[in-house]
Design a protein around this motif. Structure first.
Motif, short mmCIF file in Angstrom:
data_model
loop_
_atom_site.label_atom_id
_atom_site.label_comp_id
_atom_site.label_asym_id
_atom_site.label_seq_id
_atom_site.Cartn_x
_atom_site.Cartn_y
_atom_site.Cartn_z
N ARG A 41 51.50 94.94 -4.91
CA ARG A 41 51.10 95.42 -6.25
C ARG A 41 52.08 94.94 -7.31
N GLY A 42 51.53 94.52 -8.46
CA GLY A 42 52.35 94.12 -9.59
C GLY A 42 51.96 94.89 -10.84
N THR A 43 52.81 94.85 -11.84
CA THR A 43 52.54 95.59 -13.08
C THR A 43 51.34 95.03 -13.82
N SER A 44 51.29 93.72 -13.96
CA SER A 44 50.17 93.10 -14.66
C SER A 44 49.31 92.25 -13.74
N ALA A 45 49.88 91.80 -12.64
CA ALA A 45 49.14 90.99 -11.67
C ALA A 45 49.78 91.17 -10.30
#
Length: 325
Positions: free
Chosen positions: A289-293
């Motif tokens: 999981r990433g903040t924006s992508a």
């Protein structure tokens, strides 16, 4: 699941993946300890990508319009494919590369939807079990054959295999683990879960025999099987988590188990893990999981990080179905 007791559409609860034995080289016979990698026959023998090919894209899905939409990102381009309709129960599987979809309709027919604009659906079998989201078909790594659960069976479920063109149907055996079937890349073994406390089972399609994976009491999803069937990626769920007939999860915390011993295999990737799946050559793709992508991390068979690929921001909340070499 034992599909005679369905709770259709249940979204299965996520649990944290346990991490005990570390990754290490994989040799010997199925059931030995070590890495979630593989030394068995790879998908390259079936016309898949070369063993050293870097990951260049991925395949995603989302529900909508009474069916599913499949999005394949490769080389900076996106292709879309829609399948399902009518009384679609979510029983689908996407071929390697995302160019075809196999799905089961409410008339017990196994259908294949080709690439958009290349023709109508083709019915390739007429005896598939319908009515439970987890009773999904499964493509082989070379995209030539499809396994599917057969209707009208009780207790252990019969599994059949048919060519993607509808030819060469054969019986693969019977198993309790018929939920979210997935192939090993060597084309021999299918893994699936039962949806109750009977956990995960492997079906050897040559000997037509099934065995329980030790140490796994409950699972809410089977995501991937190593090429030699010695490691399986599952969503391990606790006693209080919803069981039953689960649809394809958009994400889950992956737990990797040794199919011979039940040992939990550590995933040496930091962050919030959203899933993991084996490539045809035994490498492991881990979604983070990433903040924006989100990011897809590729591990070698020895557990060493060899590549990172940032996903397009627009697929951050979609389900991952596969990676493209």
């Amino acid at each position: 699941m034992k599909h005679r007791a369905l709770t259709a559409g249940v979204a299965l609860a996520l649990t944290a993946a346990a991490t005990t034995p570390a990754l290490a080289g994989s040799t010997g016979t199925p059931g030995s300890t070590g890495t979630p990698g593989s030394t068995g026959t790879s998908g390259a023998a079936h016309g898949a990508a070369p063993l050293s090919a870097p990951v260049s894209g991925a395949v995603y899905f989302r529900h909508g319009g009474g069916g599913i939409e499949v999005l394949a990102h490769r080389g900076g381009r996106t292709s879309r494919l829609k399948a399902g309709g009518g009384a679609f129960a979510g029983q689908f599987a996407v071929a390697p590369g995302g160019r075809r979809v196999a799905w089961i309709d409410d008339r017990n027919r196994l259908r294949v939807t080709p690439a958009s604009g290349s023709g109508p659906d083709k019915v390739i079998a007429r005896n598939a079990a319908y009515g439970g989201p987890c009773l999904t078909p499964a493509w082989t790594a070379d995209g030539r054959r499809i396994a599917y659960p057969v209707k009208g069976t009780a207790g252990t479920t019969a599994v059949a295999v048919v060519g993607a063109d509808g030819r060469g149907r054969s019986d693969a055996g019977r198993t309790l683990g018929v939920c979210h079937l997935t192939w090993s890349a060597d084309g021999r073994t299918l893994a699936g879960y039962t949806g109750d406390t009977n956990g995960v089972h492997l079906l050897d399609t040559r000997s037509r025999t099934s065995k329980h994976v030790p140490g796994v009491k409950r699972a809410g999803h089977v995501e991937s099987l190593s090429p030699d069937a010695r490691r399986v990626v599952i969503n391990a769920i606790g006693a209080d988590a919803p069981g039953g007939d689960g649809s394809w999860p958009l994400s889950f915390t992956p737990s990797i188990r040794d199919t011979g011993t039940g040992a939990k295999i550590a995933v040496p990737v930091r962050g919030r893990l959203l899933g993991a799946r084996y490539l045809d050559d035994g490498r492991l793709a881990v979604r983070v999981r990433g903040t924006s992508a989100n990011t897809i991390v590729i591990l070698s068979r020895s557990g060493r990080e060899v590549q990172r690929m940032t996903e397009p921001a627009g697929v951050r909340n979609l389900g991952l179905l596969g990676v493209i070499g």
